[in-house]
Design a protein around this motif. Structure first.
Motif, PDB file in Angstrom:
ATOM      1  N   ASP A  19       0.842  -1.198   0.000  1.00 50.24           N
ATOM      2  CA  ASP A  19       0.000   0.000   0.000  1.00 50.24           C
ATOM      3  C   ASP A  19       0.878   1.248   0.000  1.00 50.24           C
ATOM      4  OD1 ASP A  19       0.910  -0.529   2.535  1.00 50.24           O
ATOM      5  OD2 ASP A  19      -0.960  -0.066   3.567  1.00 50.24           O
ATOM      6  N   ARG A  39     -16.387   7.605  -4.323  1.00 50.26           N
ATOM      7  CA  ARG A  39     -16.379   7.821  -2.875  1.00 50.26           C
ATOM      8  C   ARG A  39     -14.949   7.794  -2.319  1.00 50.26           C
ATOM      9  NH1 ARG A  39     -20.896   6.426   1.104  1.00 50.26           N
ATOM     10  NH2 ARG A  39     -19.752   6.262   3.040  1.00 50.26           N
ATOM     11  N   ASN A  40     -14.150   6.844  -2.820  1.00 49.36           N
ATOM     12  CA  ASN A  40     -12.753   6.753  -2.388  1.00 49.36           C
ATOM     13  C   ASN A  40     -11.992   8.038  -2.722  1.00 49.36           C
ATOM     14  OD1 ASN A  40     -13.074   4.187  -1.349  1.00 49.36           O
ATOM     15  ND2 ASN A  40     -12.183   3.143  -3.105  1.00 49.36           N
ATOM     16  N   ILE A  77     -17.874   3.224  -5.898  1.00 46.81           N
ATOM     17  CA  ILE A  77     -16.889   3.095  -4.808  1.00 46.81           C
ATOM     18  C   ILE A  77     -15.660   3.951  -5.100  1.00 46.81           C
ATOM     19  CG2 ILE A  77     -15.551   1.511  -3.363  1.00 46.81           C
ATOM     20  CD1 ILE A  77     -17.414  -0.750  -4.184  1.00 46.81           C
ATOM     21  N   SER A  92     -13.150  -3.102  -8.489  1.00 45.84           N
ATOM     22  CA  SER A  92     -12.762  -3.341  -7.098  1.00 45.84           C
ATOM     23  C   SER A  92     -12.949  -2.119  -6.197  1.00 45.84           C
ATOM     24  CB  SER A  92     -11.295  -3.766  -7.109  1.00 45.84           C
ATOM     25  OG  SER A  92     -10.708  -3.659  -5.855  1.00 45.84           O
ATOM     26  N   SER A  93     -12.977  -2.371  -4.878  1.00 47.27           N
ATOM     27  CA  SER A  93     -13.064  -1.275  -3.908  1.00 47.27           C
ATOM     28  C   SER A  93     -11.677  -0.736  -3.559  1.00 47.27           C
ATOM     29  CB  SER A  93     -13.754  -1.762  -2.633  1.00 47.27           C
ATOM     30  OG  SER A  93     -12.923  -2.671  -1.948  1.00 47.27           O
ATOM     31  N   ARG A  94     -10.644  -1.310  -4.168  1.00 52.35           N
ATOM     32  CA  ARG A  94      -9.261  -0.954  -3.805  1.00 52.35           C
ATOM     33  C   ARG A  94      -9.005   0.552  -3.916  1.00 52.35           C
ATOM     34  NH1 ARG A  94      -6.979  -4.207  -9.083  1.00 52.35           N
ATOM     35  NH2 ARG A  94      -8.334  -5.753  -8.106  1.00 52.35           N
ATOM     36  N   GLU A  95      -8.736   1.156  -2.786  1.00 50.79           N
ATOM     37  CA  GLU A  95      -8.402   2.579  -2.770  1.00 50.79           C
ATOM     38  C   GLU A  95      -7.013   2.790  -3.377  1.00 50.79           C
ATOM     39  OE1 GLU A  95     -10.335   4.215   0.702  1.00 50.79           O
ATOM     40  OE2 GLU A  95      -8.604   5.510   0.994  1.00 50.79           O
ATOM     41  N   HIS A  96      -6.282   1.683  -3.497  1.00 47.36           N
ATOM     42  CA  HIS A  96      -4.971   1.704  -4.140  1.00 47.36           C
ATOM     43  C   HIS A  96      -5.053   2.394  -5.507  1.00 47.36           C
ATOM     44  CE1 HIS A  96      -5.247  -1.594  -1.296  1.00 47.36           C
ATOM     45  NE2 HIS A  96      -3.936  -1.742  -1.271  1.00 47.36           N
ATOM     46  N   ASN A 110     -12.905  10.642  -0.211  1.00 42.68           N
ATOM     47  CA  ASN A 110     -12.307  10.265   1.077  1.00 42.68           C
ATOM     48  C   ASN A 110     -10.803  10.526   1.122  1.00 42.68           C
ATOM     49  OD1 ASN A 110     -14.701   9.489   2.211  1.00 42.68           O
ATOM     50  ND2 ASN A 110     -14.467   7.319   1.736  1.00 42.68           N
ATOM     51  N   TRP A 115      -4.793   6.010  -4.760  1.00 47.08           N
ATOM     52  CA  TRP A 115      -3.429   6.299  -4.278  1.00 47.08           C
ATOM     53  C   TRP A 115      -2.428   6.276  -5.436  1.00 47.08           C
ATOM     54  CZ3 TRP A 115      -4.237   1.940  -0.169  1.00 47.08           C
ATOM     55  CH2 TRP A 115      -5.177   2.372   0.776  1.00 47.08           C
TER      56      TRP A 115
END
Lengths: 420, 159
Positions: free
Chosen positions: B26, B91-92, B88, B63-67, B95, B70
């Motif tokens: 991460d 929203r990410n 998602i 995917s929900s991966r916030e990666h 956030n 990032w």
């Protein structure tokens, strides 16, 4: 005011008597699912922000699954971070290697999913739990961190779409074919920001396992959640299984609730479907695509790695031999044990398949079955995006365990009905 | 000045933005090296600080991966402009304090290589190359507050 099941659950969680689609609410979270990819960063964020609080260690379930058993040093470090945190915070339901499994198969199986609750998880397929009449949705790591610390998240109440499933599934056609047909019709953003509510007589004939395959893929149409109402099948599945709190509240949609879209799928008219690369909406009837040469078959994942799926595959693979690499991944240790006890593992062995330990593995291109350039895989998983299972120029074809098994025998896309 | 990198594509998904083979970390700097790799292997080399990704519908699906966010932030991308975003991912972004710009017809209004100047408060994109100003609907106030605070956790802490 009439409400849908999704609106009723969110209203309850927000402490309101009535809400409507579009409202912004703060909802109390009843259950949080944590795994090894998105939770470790959430843990780090909380530490970095000096937030030490866990809202309720009884309402968090932790299981490593994506890269478990650790596939390399970096993923081992993620597991270590998850492990240290789960122990330090005294997380009541922490499933370690040997008991850990693919999260969306494990949580319902182990009795952590209750109807009427609001469930979030750091994984897009968290929508699976909607099969139990719960509101369940996937979130990213920051939301996960906020939920872990406060037990509250904001939501925009989604408008609902209704899919009425009628007729009986013909031989060789399964709930996977139903959801692939729905996604084929509306596209991968056809349910964007919306709740996908499934209802109708065909569901009555489906097991909880089969229903979970449908709600699991709500996200593949862009849905915020997928949801199926409570009935006798739900009740029977939950009976004696729930851990911790055993009571739950059952909600159902009002007859005059509002839907922004309504559609009917006559299940009796469906044939087995394969979703071609590179979108889950690329469904084609098997009669129009049989014969396409494959290099690998993959039977597993949170979509179709449950015992019923392995039974379907084993029925077709019994006394035959596969022509291509075939990987069978029971989604949880209990499913693995059941496959052994029921003689399914032996059928897979005799047919020349490999049976792996529970893991998300190759479904997301992690390990245990990665594709080389130009290779094609018939897979019971949920996504066939570019590079999903390996090389960016490899291809994933999504289908039921029956199609995957039949295709494994022939080494090319095959109609499972001739083997049943 | 931000340069536009236009992809005439709908459904650019999280597997293309950051393939799962890199999800064993991460670390933002590490993720940034592989930003958009399975869509455009040259992207990281081409992208200057503050540059803008422009796409069609359903950006960030999967995917929900916030990666994914990032990786984009780590690659110093200034903004993503898309016809629409997957839920998602959208929203990410908020956030993480990263502004997702929804703009119908973006891939027709902006050409690859166009120089853009974005005013987030006013909700305008000044397309210097075409000499045109494009309006977009700014985020709702509660989302803007989160972004101004630098992300959801900072926002919660402040409260």
């Amino acid at each position: 005011m009439p409400m849908t099941i999704t609106e009723k659950i969110l209203a309850r969680a927000a402490g309101k008597t009535s809400i409507r689609a579009g409202d912004l609410i703060n909802a109390k979270i009843d259950m949080i699912m944590c795994h090894d990819v998105t939770t470790p960063p959430a843990i780090t964020m909380l530490k970095e922000h000096g937030i030490d609080n866990v809202f309720d260690p009884e309402k968090i379930v932790v299981t490593p699954d994506h890269f478990q058993p650790a596939k390399d040093i970096k993923s081992a470090e993620l597991h270590k971070r998850l492990d240290q945190w789960a122990k330090e915070k005294k997380i009541r339901y922490y499933y370690k290697l040997g008991r850990a499994g693919v999260c969306h198969a494990l949580l319902p199986e182990q009795g952590h999913i209750r109807p009427g609750e609001v469930i979030v998880g750091g994984d897009s397929h968290t929508c699976t739990y909607g099969a139990f009449g719960a509101f369940s949705t996937g979130i990213g790591s920051t939301d996960l961190a906020a939920a872990i610390a406060t037990g509250i998240l904001w939501f925009k109440v989604p408008a609902s779409m209704k899919f009425v499933l009628t007729g009986s599934l013909p031989k060789g056609v399964y709930s996977k074919d139903v959801i692939l047909e729905v996604i084929r019709r509306i596209g991968t953003d056809g349910a964007l920001y919306r709740a996908m509510e499934f209802t109708g007589p065909a569901l009555k004939e489906m097991s909880m396992e089969a229903r979970m395959t449908i709600t699991n893929m709500a996200i593949e149409a862009g849905g915020k959640n997928g949801i199926i109402g409570f009935d006798e099948t739900t009740k029977a599945y939950l009976n004696g299984r729930l851990k911790g709190k055993t009571e739950y509240t059952v909600f159902e949609s009002d007859p005059d609730a509002r839907y922004v879209h309504e559609d009917t799928v006559d299940c009796s008219k469906l044939e087995p479907i394969v979703a071609f690369p590179h979108l889950p909406s690329g469904g084609r009837p098997i009669s129009q695509c049989a014969g396409k040469v494959m290099d690998q078959a993959y039977i597993g994942s949170c979509t179709n790695g449950r015992i019923e799926d392995l039974r379907i595959a084993a029925e077709i693979l019994k006394d035959t031999e596969v022509r291509i690499r075939t990987i069978v991944v029971p989604a949880t240790p209990e499913i693995w044990k059941q496959a052994l006890d029921e003689g399914l593992a032996e059928i897979f062995y005799e047919a020349g398949c490999v049976v792996s330990a529970p893991t998300c593995g190759a479904c997301l291109g992690g390990f245990m079955g990665i594709l080389a350039e130009g290779e094609r895989c018939i897979s019971t998983t949920n996504r066939n995006f570019v590079g999903r299972m390996g090389h960016p120029r490899s291809e994933v074809y999504l289908a039921s365990p029956a199609i995957a098994a039949a295709s494994a025998i022939e080494g090319k896309l095959a109609d499972p009905r001739k083997y049943l | 000045m931000a340069k536009a990198h236009v992809y005439q594509r709908d459904h650019v998904n999280t597997d293309e933005i950051i393939p799962a083979r890199y999800l064993n970390t991460d670390d933002t700097a590490e993720l940034a090296k592989h930003c958009m790799e399975d869509l455009d292997a040259e992207f990281v080399k081409k992208c200057g600080a503050g540059d803008v990704i422009v796409c069609g519908d359903d950006f960030g699906c999967g995917s929900s991966r916030e990666h994914a966010v990032w990786a984009i932030q780590g690659a110093r991308v200034g903004a993503v402009i898309a016809h629409s975003f997957a839920r998602i991912f959208y929203r990410n972004c908020i956030n993480c304090g990263f502004y997702p710009i929804e703009l119908a017809g973006a891939i027709d209004k902006i050409n690859d290589g166009d120089e853009l100047d974005i005013d987030y408060e006013a909700g305008t994109i000044d397309n210097k190359s075409q000499g045109k100003t494009i309006q977009f609907t700014p985020l709702p106030d509660f989302a803007l507050e989160i972004i101004h605070d630098g992300g959801l956790l900072e926002h919660i802490k402040k409260k």
